[in-house]
Design a protein around this motif. Structure first.
Motif, PDB file in Angstrom:
ATOM      1  N   GLY A  40       0.820  -1.199   0.000  1.00 24.80           N
ATOM      2  CA  GLY A  40       0.000   0.000   0.000  1.00 24.80           C
ATOM      3  C   GLY A  40       0.857   1.253   0.000  1.00 24.80           C
ATOM      4  O   GLY A  40       2.099   1.184   0.048  1.00 24.80           O
ATOM      5  N   PRO A  42       2.954   4.433   1.197  1.00 30.40           N
ATOM      6  CA  PRO A  42       3.743   4.623   2.424  1.00 30.40           C
ATOM      7  C   PRO A  42       2.976   5.446   3.448  1.00 30.40           C
ATOM      8  O   PRO A  42       2.247   6.376   3.106  1.00 30.40           O
ATOM      9  N   THR A  43       3.146   5.078   4.705  1.00 31.31           N
ATOM     10  CA  THR A  43       2.538   5.828   5.805  1.00 31.31           C
ATOM     11  C   THR A  43       3.558   6.839   6.303  1.00 31.31           C
ATOM     12  O   THR A  43       4.617   6.466   6.823  1.00 31.31           O
ATOM     13  N   MET A  44       3.278   8.110   6.142  1.00 31.26           N
ATOM     14  CA  MET A  44       4.221   9.143   6.538  1.00 31.26           C
ATOM     15  C   MET A  44       4.235   9.279   8.056  1.00 31.26           C
ATOM     16  O   MET A  44       3.181   9.441   8.684  1.00 31.26           O
ATOM     17  N   PRO A  45       5.414   9.235   8.674  1.00 32.68           N
ATOM     18  CA  PRO A  45       5.488   9.406  10.128  1.00 32.68           C
ATOM     19  C   PRO A  45       5.031  10.802  10.526  1.00 32.68           C
ATOM     20  O   PRO A  45       4.995  11.723   9.714  1.00 32.68           O
ATOM     21  N   ARG A 105       9.703   1.089   1.444  1.00 30.34           N
ATOM     22  CA  ARG A 105       8.874   1.716   2.473  1.00 30.34           C
ATOM     23  C   ARG A 105       9.745   2.295   3.592  1.00 30.34           C
ATOM     24  O   ARG A 105       9.468   3.373   4.127  1.00 30.34           O
ATOM     25  N   ALA A 109      10.241   6.291   5.075  1.00 27.56           N
ATOM     26  CA  ALA A 109      10.094   6.649   6.485  1.00 27.56           C
ATOM     27  C   ALA A 109      11.330   7.374   7.003  1.00 27.56           C
ATOM     28  O   ALA A 109      11.230   8.378   7.717  1.00 27.56           O
ATOM     29  N   ARG A 183      -2.350  -7.051   4.016  1.00 31.59           N
ATOM     30  CA  ARG A 183      -2.641  -5.846   4.792  1.00 31.59           C
ATOM     31  C   ARG A 183      -2.026  -5.930   6.180  1.00 31.59           C
ATOM     32  O   ARG A 183      -1.469  -4.952   6.692  1.00 31.59           O
ATOM     33  N   ALA A 186       1.616  -5.227   6.004  1.00 27.14           N
ATOM     34  CA  ALA A 186       1.886  -3.802   5.826  1.00 27.14           C
ATOM     35  C   ALA A 186       1.870  -3.085   7.175  1.00 27.14           C
ATOM     36  O   ALA A 186       2.751  -2.266   7.478  1.00 27.14           O
ATOM     37  N   VAL A 187       0.865  -3.399   8.001  1.00 31.25           N
ATOM     38  CA  VAL A 187       0.771  -2.775   9.325  1.00 31.25           C
ATOM     39  C   VAL A 187       1.952  -3.192  10.200  1.00 31.25           C
ATOM     40  O   VAL A 187       2.552  -2.363  10.901  1.00 31.25           O
ATOM     41  N   ASP A 190       5.113  -1.323   9.157  1.00 37.19           N
ATOM     42  CA  ASP A 190       5.148   0.050   9.669  1.00 37.19           C
ATOM     43  C   ASP A 190       5.520   0.064  11.154  1.00 37.19           C
ATOM     44  O   ASP A 190       6.260   0.941  11.612  1.00 37.19           O
ATOM     45  N   THR A 194       8.789   1.890  12.678  1.00 37.57           N
ATOM     46  CA  THR A 194       8.696   2.895  13.740  1.00 37.57           C
ATOM     47  C   THR A 194       9.669   2.554  14.865  1.00 37.57           C
ATOM     48  O   THR A 194      10.372   3.439  15.387  1.00 37.57           O
TER      49      THR A 194
END
Length: 220
Positions: A40, A42-45, A105, A109, A183, A186-187, A190, A194
């Protein structure tokens, strides 16, 4: 005698035709029937604390994985009661290898706070090597599963080893299939990233003499 020979020949041809049909079904797997997954967008911090420097020291990043993860196969593991075997989904694949997906990914980050360089970049900078040790969907029962990601991270300043850690995270899958596993992974990715960003805080030095090219000797 002739009738007997004809009957034997007819039986042989029918058997050969059936074998060819079975072989064709076993080998035919058109790519259009495969479902492709990635991690998915990228989740931006969250934005960095204003008291921190606007940009941290540059870092070279390398992500490696064992041979079994160096492909587009999506792995899942059955409970220990079923032999704790690693298996693959027949009609689902990653868009790229897990190491590539995870690495891309991770670089996004890390790039929020610092320049992220390729391993072969001539710029002098410390290096982060990440080994992707586990990246699979774990089934606890026929209906419940979770994505599990584990990495081993090593920080270098030139040839000097500065620190090493092992990080692991997991996330529940909403569905007991490849889509749910993708999914959940992916979580979990992340969450591990982190942890890694937090672990790196304060550990990455400014480029030292060990990461710079030695000066050339002046001619006499």
């Amino acid at each position: 005698m002739l009738d007997s020979l004809r009957g034997a020949l007819r039986t042989l041809l029918l058997a050969a035709g059936a074998a060819a049909l079975v072989a064709g079904c076993a080998t035919s797997s058109p790519s259009a029937s495969l479902t492709r997954f990635d991690l998915g967008p990228p989740t931006m911090p969250a934005a960095s604390d204003a008291s921190r420097p606007t940009q941290l020291s540059p870092l070279k990043v390398v992500v490696n994985a064992p041979n079994w993860l160096d492909s587009d196969l999506i792995y899942y593991r059955l409970p220990a009661s079923d032999g704790d075997q690693a298996r693959v989904y027949a009609n689902s694949r990653w868009l790229a290898s897990p190491a590539r997906l995870f690495g891309d990914r991770l670089r996004v980050a890390l790039a929020v706070d610092r320049p992220v360089l390729a391993a072969g970049d001539p710029t002098a900078a410390p290096a982060l090597r990440v080994e992707l040790d586990e990246f699979a969907q774990y089934f606890d029962s026929a209906t419940t599963s979770r994505g599990v990601v584990q990495i081993r991270a090593t920080l270098f300043d030139g040839p000097k080893l500065l620190a090493q850690t092992t990080l692991r995270a997991q996330a529940p899958a909403a569905t007991a299939d490849a889509a749910g596993g993708a999914r959940a992974l992916a979580v979990a990715s992340d969450a591990v990233q982190t942890q890694l960003v937090q672990w790196l805080a304060g550990r990455v030095p400014t480029p030292s003499a060990t990461t710079r090219s030695a000066p050339s000797t002046p001619a006499r």
